[in-house]
Design an enzyme around this catalytic site. Structure first.
Site, PDB file in Angstrom:
ATOM      1  CB  ILE A   5      -1.146  -0.250   0.927  1.00 53.09           C
ATOM      2  CG1 ILE A   5      -0.593  -0.664   2.416  1.00 53.09           C
ATOM      3  CG2 ILE A   5      -2.120  -0.593   0.815  1.00 53.09           C
ATOM      4  CD1 ILE A   5      -1.312  -0.168   3.506  1.00 53.09           C
ATOM      5  N   GLY A   6       2.286   1.662   0.211  1.00 53.37           N
ATOM      6  CA  GLY A   6       2.851   2.548   0.170  1.00 53.37           C
ATOM      7  C   GLY A   6       4.333   2.463   0.261  1.00 53.37           C
ATOM      8  CE  LYS A   7       8.725  -0.090  -3.217  1.00 52.73           C
ATOM      9  NZ  LYS A   7       7.778  -0.587  -4.032  1.00 52.73           N
ATOM     10  N   GLY A   8       8.117   4.081   1.478  1.00 54.88           N
ATOM     11  CA  GLY A   8       8.070   5.078   1.877  1.00 54.88           C
ATOM     12  C   GLY A   8      10.075   5.585   2.266  1.00 54.88           C
ATOM     13  N   GLY A  60      12.324   5.005   4.658  1.00 55.21           N
ATOM     14  CA  GLY A  60      12.826   3.778   5.274  1.00 55.21           C
ATOM     15  C   GLY A  60      11.923   2.453   5.015  1.00 55.21           C
ATOM     16  CB  VAL A  92       7.347  -1.966   1.393  1.00 55.44           C
ATOM     17  CG1 VAL A  92       6.539  -2.373   0.953  1.00 55.44           C
ATOM     18  CG2 VAL A  92       8.960  -1.612   0.621  1.00 55.44           C
ATOM     19  CG  ASP A 135       8.706  12.770   9.234  1.00 57.12           C
ATOM     20  OD1 ASP A 135       8.526  14.284   8.951  1.00 57.12           O
ATOM     21  OD2 ASP A 135       8.909  11.742   8.886  1.00 57.12           O
TER      22      ASP A 135
HETATM   23  P1  ATP Z   1       8.488   8.215   4.656  1.00 59.13           P
HETATM   24  O1  ATP Z   1       8.822   7.451   4.730  1.00 59.13           O
HETATM   25  O2  ATP Z   1       9.734   9.589   4.041  1.00 59.13           O
HETATM   26  O3  ATP Z   1       8.326   9.324   5.398  1.00 59.13           O
HETATM   27  P2  ATP Z   1       5.728   7.699   4.229  1.00 59.13           P
HETATM   28  O4  ATP Z   1       5.219   8.530   5.657  1.00 59.13           O
HETATM   29  O5  ATP Z   1       5.220   7.664   3.070  1.00 59.13           O
HETATM   30  O6  ATP Z   1       6.917   8.749   3.952  1.00 59.13           O
HETATM   31  P3  ATP Z   1       5.601   5.582   4.985  1.00 59.13           P
HETATM   32  O7  ATP Z   1       5.555   6.174   6.529  1.00 59.13           O
HETATM   33  O8  ATP Z   1       6.592   3.654   4.949  1.00 59.13           O
HETATM   34  O9  ATP Z   1       5.968   6.650   4.208  1.00 59.13           O
HETATM   35  O10 ATP Z   1       4.045   4.982   4.412  1.00 59.13           O
HETATM   36  C1  ATP Z   1       3.770   4.326   3.091  1.00 59.13           C
HETATM   37  C2  ATP Z   1       2.808   5.048   2.911  1.00 59.13           C
HETATM   38  O11 ATP Z   1       1.872   3.797   3.527  1.00 59.13           O
HETATM   39  C3  ATP Z   1       1.874   6.069   4.079  1.00 59.13           C
HETATM   40  O12 ATP Z   1       2.135   7.616   2.711  1.00 59.13           O
HETATM   41  C4  ATP Z   1       0.590   5.696   3.916  1.00 59.13           C
HETATM   42  O13 ATP Z   1      -0.140   5.953   2.690  1.00 59.13           O
HETATM   43  C5  ATP Z   1       0.651   4.324   4.108  1.00 59.13           C
HETATM   44  N1  ATP Z   1       0.778   3.781   5.473  1.00 59.13           N
HETATM   45  C6  ATP Z   1       1.142   3.778   6.850  1.00 59.13           C
HETATM   46  N2  ATP Z   1       1.333   3.065   7.353  1.00 59.13           N
HETATM   47  C7  ATP Z   1       0.169   3.120   6.944  1.00 59.13           C
HETATM   48  C8  ATP Z   1      -1.156   2.513   7.404  1.00 59.13           C
HETATM   49  N3  ATP Z   1      -1.387   2.292   8.875  1.00 59.13           N
HETATM   50  N4  ATP Z   1      -2.630   2.653   7.335  1.00 59.13           N
HETATM   51  C9  ATP Z   1      -2.377   2.691   6.355  1.00 59.13           C
HETATM   52  N5  ATP Z   1      -1.541   2.455   5.174  1.00 59.13           N
HETATM   53  C10 ATP Z   1      -0.680   3.276   5.423  1.00 59.13           C
END
Ligand code: ATP
Ligand code: MG
Length: 354
Positions: free
Chosen positions: A75-78, A80, A82, A191
């Site tokens: 659902i997402g990649k940040g 740090g 996946v 953050d």
């Molecule tokens: P960064 O790593 O730079 O802080 P980020 O916050 O987008 O960026 P992640 O925290 O890894 O990175 O989250 C990636 C994505 O996953 C988020 O943008 C969000 O859309 C989704 N996500 C994260 N946690 C959840 C959750 N608990 N429920 C639903 N979606 C989530």
């Protein structure tokens, strides 16, 4: 610093939420009746104490391992790691599983696990619950409460701007989360940004990634190394000075303003081609007057709220507790506004490559 993702629409459907736990035999062959669960792996009892726990946690009064979770999709990649949507094989409940790869020494790992255990104790309805954490083969896995409408990034992508009454509802919930972190847990989030403010179909807004950036920085051996975006960072933080709780308030103000005007406040117009480089951003945040809400487009209460947050001198910023009493929040408090109406009509979040 990240570049803004293109505004393209991908439609993916999110699997339905889990069946209410009463008594059932699931497709995977799990029988559940009251406190008893039975499947090919054996039998488990769920303690009676669960009734007194928050509804989100009451089905999880037993230990589970990563093997109990099956992947539904990414659902997402940040920066740090996946985030995957996973389903618990026993109870069918959905979670977000965040995997952060890190090869770290044993002593730091212990410190992190300790920190995560504290996070797991969160008792605030506006902070995302971390149910479990594991460390396996150089990867920290966090089992998080699944927020089925994604983050404010997903919301803004679909609605472009959020109207003041709804923003007040969002803000109130984020402030309640911040009051909990600042006043009860005595921690700075560090953050606050749209991707760390998550939403569900009930219209609940919750803060996530509390402690994660600090954790990533500390494991890199440089306590103050920041991993992620600098966009929402306050002047004192981005310039390397000391900072306190008020840095989260600056970030909140920037997020709220962005949601209202539909673009990152340091970008002059929709047509601006390139995002500022780190040095341009640093210069703008530290040297220019702080961004503000245009008074011809927004109410005086909203303009005042934004400027109470985005003050260059951290001592002049209001606290999270003070902001809960701000006229902008109070103005819509009795209006019985349901954010669920806003997010309920949106497509479930889509998975954008970053
Ligand atoms: P960064 O790593 O730079 O802080 P980020 O916050 O987008 O960026 P992640 O925290 O890894 O990175 O989250 C990636 C994505 O996953 C988020 O943008 C969000 O859309 C989704 N996500 C994260 N946690 C959840 C959750 N608990 N429920 C639903 N979606 C989530
Ligand atoms: Mg995040």
């Amino acid at each position: 610093m990240k570049t803004k993702t293109p505004l393209k629409q991908l439609k993916l459907s999110v699997p339905a939420q889990e069946t209410p736990i009463t008594s059932f035999l699931t497709a995977s062959g799990t029988f559940h009746d009251g406190d008893l669960m039975l499947n090919q792996k054996g039998m488990r009892l769920i303690s009676e104490e669960k009734e007194s726990r928050p509804s989100d946690a009451k089905d999880l009064d037993f230990d589970f391992t990563l093997d109990d979770l099956e992947t539904v999709k990414v659902i997402g990649k940040g920066s740090g790691g996946v985030v995957q949507l996973v389903r618990h094989k026993w109870v069918g409940k959905l979670f977000a599983l965040k995997a952060i790869p890190m090869n770290i020494q044993e002593d730091i790992r212990k410190q992190i696990v300790q920190e995560l255990k504290i996070n797991q104790a969160s008792q605030c309805p506006h902070v995302v619950v971390c149910y479990h954490s594991f460390y396996n083969n150089g990867v920290i896995s966090l089992v998080l409460e699944y927020m089925d409408r994604g983050s404010l990034v997903d919301v803004i992508r679909q609605v472009n701007t959020i109207l003041e009454p709804y923003l007040a509802v969002v803000c109130k919930q984020v402030l309640q989360g911040l009051v909990y972190l600042h006043n009860e847990r005595h921690v700075i989030h560090r953050d606050i940004k749209p991707s760390n403010l998550l939403v569900n179909h009930k219209g609940e807004v919750k803060i996530t990634d509390f402690g994660v950036s600090a954790m990533l920085a500390s494991t890199m051996g440089q306590r103050d190394t920041f991993v992620g975006t600098y966009n929402y960072m306050s002047p004192e933080r981005i310039s390397g000075s000391t900072y306190d709780y008020s840095c989260d308030i600056w970030s909140l103000g920037m997020v709220v303003l962005e949601c209202a005007i539909g673009r990152f406040p340091y970008i002059q117009s929709e047509d601006q081609q390139a995002w500022p480089s780190f040095y341009e951003l640093l210069q703008a945040i530290v040297e220019s007057p702080p961004p503000s809400a245009p008074p011809d487009q927004f109410s005086p209460e909203f303009c005042s709220f934004v400027s109470s947050c985005i003050k260059k001198d951290p001592r002049e910023r209001s606290t999270s507790l003070e902001l809960l009493d701000h006229p902008f929040i109070k103005k819509f408090e009795d209006k019985d506004l349901d954010l669920g109406i806003l997010v309920g009509g949106l497509e479930p979040p889509v998975n954008f490559p970053r």
